[in-house]
Motif scaffolding. Structure first.
Motif, PDB file in Angstrom:
ATOM      1  N   VAL A 203       0.835  -1.201   0.000  1.00 38.25           N
ATOM      2  CA  VAL A 203       0.000   0.000   0.000  1.00 38.25           C
ATOM      3  C   VAL A 203       0.871   1.252   0.000  1.00 38.25           C
ATOM      4  O   VAL A 203       0.569   2.231  -0.705  1.00 38.25           O
ATOM      5  N   GLU A 204       1.944   1.229   0.770  1.00 41.09           N
ATOM      6  CA  GLU A 204       2.845   2.379   0.819  1.00 41.09           C
ATOM      7  C   GLU A 204       3.502   2.622  -0.537  1.00 41.09           C
ATOM      8  O   GLU A 204       3.673   3.770  -0.964  1.00 41.09           O
ATOM      9  N   LYS A 205       3.867   1.543  -1.205  1.00 42.89           N
ATOM     10  CA  LYS A 205       4.482   1.692  -2.535  1.00 42.89           C
ATOM     11  C   LYS A 205       3.464   2.268  -3.529  1.00 42.89           C
ATOM     12  O   LYS A 205       3.802   3.119  -4.357  1.00 42.89           O
ATOM     13  N   ALA A 206       2.216   1.826  -3.423  1.00 41.37           N
ATOM     14  CA  ALA A 206       1.169   2.357  -4.297  1.00 41.37           C
ATOM     15  C   ALA A 206       0.987   3.850  -4.039  1.00 41.37           C
ATOM     16  O   ALA A 206       0.836   4.646  -4.983  1.00 41.37           O
ATOM     17  N   ASP A 207       1.005   4.235  -2.775  1.00 38.85           N
ATOM     18  CA  ASP A 207       0.865   5.656  -2.423  1.00 38.85           C
ATOM     19  C   ASP A 207       2.042   6.462  -2.965  1.00 38.85           C
ATOM     20  O   ASP A 207       1.890   7.612  -3.399  1.00 38.85           O
ATOM     21  N   ALA A 226       9.758   4.043 -14.461  1.00 39.27           N
ATOM     22  CA  ALA A 226      10.694   4.124 -13.334  1.00 39.27           C
ATOM     23  C   ALA A 226      10.368   3.063 -12.284  1.00 39.27           C
ATOM     24  O   ALA A 226      11.265   2.432 -11.708  1.00 39.27           O
ATOM     25  N   TYR A 227       9.074   2.847 -12.046  1.00 38.73           N
ATOM     26  CA  TYR A 227       8.637   1.828 -11.092  1.00 38.73           C
ATOM     27  C   TYR A 227       9.053   0.442 -11.568  1.00 38.73           C
ATOM     28  O   TYR A 227       9.537  -0.391 -10.781  1.00 38.73           O
ATOM     29  N   GLU A 228       8.896   0.173 -12.842  1.00 32.20           N
ATOM     30  CA  GLU A 228       9.256  -1.133 -13.392  1.00 32.20           C
ATOM     31  C   GLU A 228      10.764  -1.382 -13.277  1.00 32.20           C
ATOM     32  O   GLU A 228      11.199  -2.500 -12.941  1.00 32.20           O
ATOM     33  N   LYS A 229      11.559  -0.368 -13.540  1.00 30.42           N
ATOM     34  CA  LYS A 229      13.008  -0.516 -13.419  1.00 30.42           C
ATOM     35  C   LYS A 229      13.402  -0.757 -11.966  1.00 30.42           C
ATOM     36  O   LYS A 229      14.293  -1.565 -11.676  1.00 30.42           O
ATOM     37  N   GLU A 230      12.706  -0.097 -11.071  1.00 31.77           N
ATOM     38  CA  GLU A 230      12.968  -0.282  -9.638  1.00 31.77           C
ATOM     39  C   GLU A 230      12.653  -1.716  -9.214  1.00 31.77           C
ATOM     40  O   GLU A 230      13.412  -2.344  -8.470  1.00 31.77           O
ATOM     41  N   GLN A 231      11.538  -2.233  -9.709  1.00 29.08           N
ATOM     42  CA  GLN A 231      11.153  -3.599  -9.378  1.00 29.08           C
ATOM     43  C   GLN A 231      12.130  -4.610  -9.964  1.00 29.08           C
ATOM     44  O   GLN A 231      12.465  -5.618  -9.328  1.00 29.08           O
ATOM     45  N   ALA A 232      12.602  -4.346 -11.182  1.00 30.94           N
ATOM     46  CA  ALA A 232      13.576  -5.245 -11.806  1.00 30.94           C
ATOM     47  C   ALA A 232      14.871  -5.273 -11.006  1.00 30.94           C
ATOM     48  O   ALA A 232      15.451  -6.342 -10.763  1.00 30.94           O
ATOM     49  N   GLU A 239      17.961  -3.591 -15.071  1.00 29.78           N
ATOM     50  CA  GLU A 239      16.840  -2.679 -15.313  1.00 29.78           C
ATOM     51  C   GLU A 239      16.789  -2.189 -16.756  1.00 29.78           C
ATOM     52  O   GLU A 239      15.745  -1.730 -17.226  1.00 29.78           O
ATOM     53  N   SER A 240      17.887  -2.335 -17.482  1.00 33.47           N
ATOM     54  CA  SER A 240      17.900  -1.896 -18.882  1.00 33.47           C
ATOM     55  C   SER A 240      17.071  -2.827 -19.770  1.00 33.47           C
ATOM     56  O   SER A 240      16.763  -2.491 -20.915  1.00 33.47           O
ATOM     57  N   THR A 241      16.710  -4.012 -19.223  1.00 26.22           N
ATOM     58  CA  THR A 241      15.917  -4.962 -20.014  1.00 26.22           C
ATOM     59  C   THR A 241      14.429  -4.661 -19.960  1.00 26.22           C
ATOM     60  O   THR A 241      13.638  -5.300 -20.654  1.00 26.22           O
ATOM     61  N   VAL A 242      14.023  -3.714 -19.112  1.00 30.42           N
ATOM     62  CA  VAL A 242      12.608  -3.344 -19.036  1.00 30.42           C
ATOM     63  C   VAL A 242      12.172  -2.774 -20.383  1.00 30.42           C
ATOM     64  O   VAL A 242      12.900  -1.993 -21.003  1.00 30.42           O
TER      65      VAL A 242
END
Length: 347
Positions: A203-207, A226-232, A239-242
């Motif tokens: 929930v905090e990440k969503a906020d 940016a969120y997707e790279k962070e998760q990768a 993260e460059s593969t996102v």
């Protein structure tokens, strides 16, 4: 794309069954159509589909399906009737397609076969053990594809009674929400609820994503990237593969009437204004969703044209097919018909 649209709802129609009786040579075919023998496996597939429908209609889910009534008749009779109706429908579609000169091209058949073979590798052992061949399995999917081709021949752009483009666009824009969102699950990899602390972090990440997306001058697509790279990176991935983003990245069209989404989720999306961003915590998922203006790009409808056409003319078309089926006479193989009954089906 047209090929994918026509097969979207076609290839997920089969389930696993077990038949307790051993099939003799005389019961490998269930009926004849113009002298052509129809494999019993096709009929068994339709009977199983009917059994599955029956499971959703019985009053007592804990009680044996066949010991209950459905729509005022014993479940076994209801299932048998549905299987009979489906076989007549199958034959009617084959005959009507032949009458209109509609055939599946080599290219289309190759595409369909690829999809069927992919499914077959997971189900072949059980199907073959119970006398259902690949050919019977494929025949049901190919028949459904023919049904879609007949629909296009009637209502498509080059059909006998084409649906006006304006009507299709209007129905699309009135029947779908255009959105862009990221979703975060409150379940772990085993499908169980995460503990309270883990859910709190979701929930905090969503906020956090919401705050970045609603900041002055923010571009939500960039925020998602940016969120997707962070998760990768958190998973130890490069993260460059996102995937690279374009104007259609993460854009989703959600039917306003959909069983695939939580009712509360659909309610909240419906309440939102265009360009509004909201955190929606419903079911086992937290969404950070932006609602977009579905009227801005009329070309959006193209990927959903078939689905919208079915919404507009599906009932009318189904009535037509039922009329074809009612006019179809099926000559059953009595021995096979007596053998293959709902009581022999086992999940």
């Amino acid at each position: 794309m047209k090929l994918k649209k026509l097969t979207a709802s076609v290839l997920a129609v089969l389930m696993v069954l077990s038949l307790s009786a051993c099939a003799s040579k005389n019961v490998k075919w269930i009926a004849t159509d113009n002298g052509k023998q129809i494999p019993s496996g096709i009929y068994l597939t339709y009977m199983l589909n009917a059994y599955s429908q029956a499971m959703g209609k019985i009053a007592d889910k804990d009680k044996n399906v066949l010991k209950q009534d459905i729509e005022g008749v014993p479940a076994a009779e209801w299932i048998q009737n549905k299987a009979d109706e489906s076989l007549k429908r199958h034959i009617a579609i084959e005959n009507k397609a032949a009458e209109q000169g509609i055939t599946i091209s080599d290219v289309e058949r190759s595409y369909i076969d690829q999809q069927i073979q992919y499914q077959w590798q997971f189900m072949s052992a059980m199907y073959e053990k119970n006398g259902i061949s690949y050919d019977s399995y494929a025949a049901v999917s190919q028949n459904a594809y023919l049904e879609n081709m007949l629909f296009e021949a009637q209502y498509g752009a080059k059909g006998k009674t084409p649906i006006p483009d304006a009507d299709i666009l209007k129905a699309f824009q009135e029947g779908y929400y255009k959105t862009m969102y990221v979703s975060m699950s409150l379940l772990d990899n085993e499908g169980k609820e995460k503990d309270e602390e883990a859910q709190k972090k979701v929930v905090e990440k969503a906020d956090e994503v919401y705050a970045k997306a609603t900041a002055e001058g923010a571009n939500y697509s960039d925020v998602i990237l940016a969120y997707e790279k962070e998760q990768a990176k958190a998973k130890g991935e490069d993260e460059s593969t996102v995937h690279e983003h374009n104007e259609s990245s993460h854009v989703s069209f959600i039917p306003k009437e959909s069983e695939g989404y939580d009712a509360e989720f659909l309610k909240q999306v419906g309440e939102m204004k265009n360009d509004e961003i909201r955190v929606i915590n419903t079911g086992n998922t937290v969404y950070v969703l932006k609602k977009l203006d579905i009227t801005q790009n009329p070309l959006d409808v193209e990927n959903y044209r078939t689905a919208v056409m079915k919404k507009l003319k599906g009932d009318e078309y189904n009535k037509t097919i039922l009329e074809w089926a009612d006019a179809t006479t099926v000559e059953y193989n009595a021995e096979a018909k007596n053998l293959y009954t709902p009581s022999k089906l086992k999940f």
